[in-house]
Design an enzyme around this catalytic site. Structure first.
Site, PDB file in Angstrom:
ATOM      1  N   HIS A  65       0.856  -1.196   0.000  1.00  0.00           N
ATOM      2  CA  HIS A  65       0.000   0.000   0.000  1.00  0.00           C
ATOM      3  C   HIS A  65       0.885   1.237   0.000  1.00  0.00           C
ATOM      4  CE1 HIS A  65      -3.507  -2.526   1.717  1.00  0.00           C
ATOM      5  NE2 HIS A  65      -3.643  -2.368   0.394  1.00  0.00           N
ATOM      6  N   GLU A  68       1.697   3.788   3.016  1.00  0.00           N
ATOM      7  CA  GLU A  68       2.172   3.236   4.287  1.00  0.00           C
ATOM      8  C   GLU A  68       3.700   3.247   4.299  1.00  0.00           C
ATOM      9  OE1 GLU A  68      -1.931   0.602   4.222  1.00  0.00           O
ATOM     10  OE2 GLU A  68      -0.040  -0.473   4.448  1.00  0.00           O
ATOM     11  N   ARG A 123      -3.269   4.748  -2.079  1.00  0.00           N
ATOM     12  CA  ARG A 123      -3.172   3.383  -1.489  1.00  0.00           C
ATOM     13  C   ARG A 123      -2.916   2.310  -2.556  1.00  0.00           C
ATOM     14  NH1 ARG A 123      -5.758   0.016   2.781  1.00  0.00           N
ATOM     15  NH2 ARG A 123      -6.733  -1.826   1.856  1.00  0.00           N
ATOM     16  N   HIS A 193       2.403  -3.597   6.800  1.00  0.00           N
ATOM     17  CA  HIS A 193       1.469  -2.506   6.534  1.00  0.00           C
ATOM     18  C   HIS A 193       1.532  -1.479   7.667  1.00  0.00           C
ATOM     19  CE1 HIS A 193      -1.226  -4.518   3.431  1.00  0.00           C
ATOM     20  NE2 HIS A 193      -0.434  -5.493   3.795  1.00  0.00           N
ATOM     21  N   GLU A 267       0.537  -4.578  11.142  1.00  0.00           N
ATOM     22  CA  GLU A 267       0.190  -3.173  10.993  1.00  0.00           C
ATOM     23  C   GLU A 267       1.073  -2.409  11.969  1.00  0.00           C
ATOM     24  OE1 GLU A 267      -1.933  -1.806   8.655  1.00  0.00           O
ATOM     25  OE2 GLU A 267      -3.942  -1.952   9.515  1.00  0.00           O
TER      26      GLU A 267
HETATM   27  N1  LIG Z   1      -5.903 -10.522   4.467  1.00  0.00           N
HETATM   28  C1  LIG Z   1      -5.774  -9.267   4.980  1.00  0.00           C
HETATM   29  N2  LIG Z   1      -4.851  -9.021   5.914  1.00  0.00           N
HETATM   30  C2  LIG Z   1      -4.694  -7.790   6.433  1.00  0.00           C
HETATM   31  C3  LIG Z   1      -5.496  -6.729   6.040  1.00  0.00           C
HETATM   32  C4  LIG Z   1      -5.319  -5.366   6.635  1.00  0.00           C
HETATM   33  C5  LIG Z   1      -4.702  -4.389   5.643  1.00  0.00           C
HETATM   34  C6  LIG Z   1      -4.361  -3.133   6.402  1.00  0.00           C
HETATM   35 SE1  LIG Z   1      -3.948  -1.616   5.375  1.00  0.00          SE
HETATM   36  C7  LIG Z   1      -5.668  -4.068   4.507  1.00  0.00           C
HETATM   37  O1  LIG Z   1      -6.742  -3.508   4.739  1.00  0.00           O
HETATM   38  O2  LIG Z   1      -5.330  -4.409   3.354  1.00  0.00           O
HETATM   39  C8  LIG Z   1      -6.452  -6.947   5.055  1.00  0.00           C
HETATM   40  C9  LIG Z   1      -6.597  -8.218   4.531  1.00  0.00           C
HETATM   41 CL1  LIG Z   1      -7.765  -8.533   3.304  1.00  0.00          CL
HETATM   42 ZN   LIG Z   2      -2.006  -1.685   4.125  1.00  0.00          ZN
HETATM   43 ZN   LIG Z   3      -3.306  -0.402   7.196  1.00  0.00          ZN
END
Ligand SMILES: Nc1ncc(C[C@H](C[SeH])C(=O)O)cc1Cl
Ligand SMILES: [Zn+2]
Ligand SMILES: [Zn+2]
Ligand SMILES: [Zn+2]
Ligand SMILES: [Zn+2]
Length: 305
Positions: A65, A68, A123, A193, A267
């Site tokens: 992303h 980040e 993002r 992330h 995160e």
């Molecule tokens: N499998 C996953 N693992 C972590 C996340 C959190 C991140 C945080 Se930016 C997101 O929203 O893509 C989201 C998903 Cl779909």
């Molecule tokens: Zn992320």
């Molecule tokens: Zn995040």
């Protein structure tokens, strides 16, 4: 050096990748795993500090992303720390004697560049979509894990747009291809992330419990406890669908289903005061906390029979 406590442009990161591989020819190899939509290279650094044959490996990707920024900062920090503290720090030496690392510092270079030149809060990646002027796919909704069900959007103008089909994007396809072709040796998957200070285990794409849930839960609990103990900071932990949101198409869930049973998403800092705009003065603390979590988890995996 202070290099690791500043954010860097995409060009500086590419220079750093080449310099690091050149400076440690017998320990570090730059692997071209693919390219972005705008044809920028996706380089992963392979760290192999002990030439024992058939070592297990850990994959760490950063910068999926774009906004980040602490994520690529951690990948650079981790490589530097590994190279600097091998044969100095006992735990790091133990780990690097047993484990190779594949570190992909910027998985979404087009997006990262865009956050420096145009929109800091971008993002997604930067691939144009048919029938709309909206740009970009959320690469962490583009993997083939309950793809594009609840928690992702099929609208190209949304921040969580899942893409036109699973692995429709060159960036996610490159990572999926590499993991598929190295799944016998890659034992641990980690995606970095920000923000919200969480250690996330599968699943996020469904409410189902992962088959080794209690083992994974124990690992992230211990890691969060260590961060609290050494750095007095609070990280929450648990299955993504329970502690953050139900969301499909994530790289960690996909890697888990591929067979990489130790799969995590971190995160990093902070919890919202600065959010994605974490000041450079906070990079060291955030990276030290993430490093401690990585060491805790890897040592536990190494203990397993
Ligand atoms: N499998 C996953 N693992 C972590 C996340 C959190 C991140 C945080 Se930016 C997101 O929203 O893509 C989201 C998903 Cl779909
Ligand atoms: Zn992320
Ligand atoms: Zn995040
Ligand atoms: Zn720089
Ligand atoms: Zn290979």
């Amino acid at each position: 050096s202070t290099f690791y406590y500043r954010y860097h442009t995409l060009e500086d990161i590419y220079d750093w990748i080449n310099r690091t591989a050149n400076d440690y020819p017998d320990k570090v190899k730059a692997i071209l795993v693919g390219s972005s939509y705008e044809k920028r290279p996706l380089y992963a650094l392979k760290l192999s500090l002990n030439n024992r044959p058939n070592k297990k490996a850990m994959w760490i990707d950063c910068g999926i992303h774009a906004r980040e920024w602490i994520s690529p900062a951690f990948c650079l920090f981790f490589v530097h720390y590994s190279l600097s503290f091998y044969n100095v720090n006992t735990e790091m030496t133990q780990i690097l004697d047993n484990m190779d690392f594949y570190v992909l510092p910027v998985m979404n270079p087009d997006g990262y560049k865009y956050t420096w030149t145009n929109r800091r809060m971008w993002r997604k990646n930067r691939s144009p979509q048919k029938g709309t002027s909206c740009i970009g796919v959320d690469l962490n909704r583009n993997f083939d894990a309950n793809w594009c069900t609840t928690g992702a959007s099929s609208n190209p103008c949304d921040e969580t747009y899942c893409g036109s089909f699973p692995e429709s994007e060159p960036e996610s396809q490159a990572v999926a291809n590499f993991l598929r072709s190295h799944k016998e040796s890659i034992q641990i998957y980690l995606s970095i992330h920000s923000y919200s200070q969480m250690l996330i285990i599968p699943y996020s794409c469904s409410m189902d419990e992962a088959e080794n849930h209690s083992e994974l839960y124990e690992m992230v609990k211990t890691a969060a406890d260590e961060i609290r103990r050494y750095y007095r900071n609070t990280y929450t932990y648990g299955a993504g669908a329970h502690i953050i949101y139900l969301a499909p198409g994530g790289s960690d869930d996909w890697a888990y289903n591929l067979g990489i049973k130790y799969s995590f998403t971190f995160e990093l800092q902070d919890r919202g005061r600065y959010g994605f705009l974490l000041p450079p003065s906070h990079i060291q603390g955030a990276c030290n906390e993430a490093l401690l979590a990585v060491k805790t988890i890897v040592l536990k995996v190494m203990e397993k029979p």
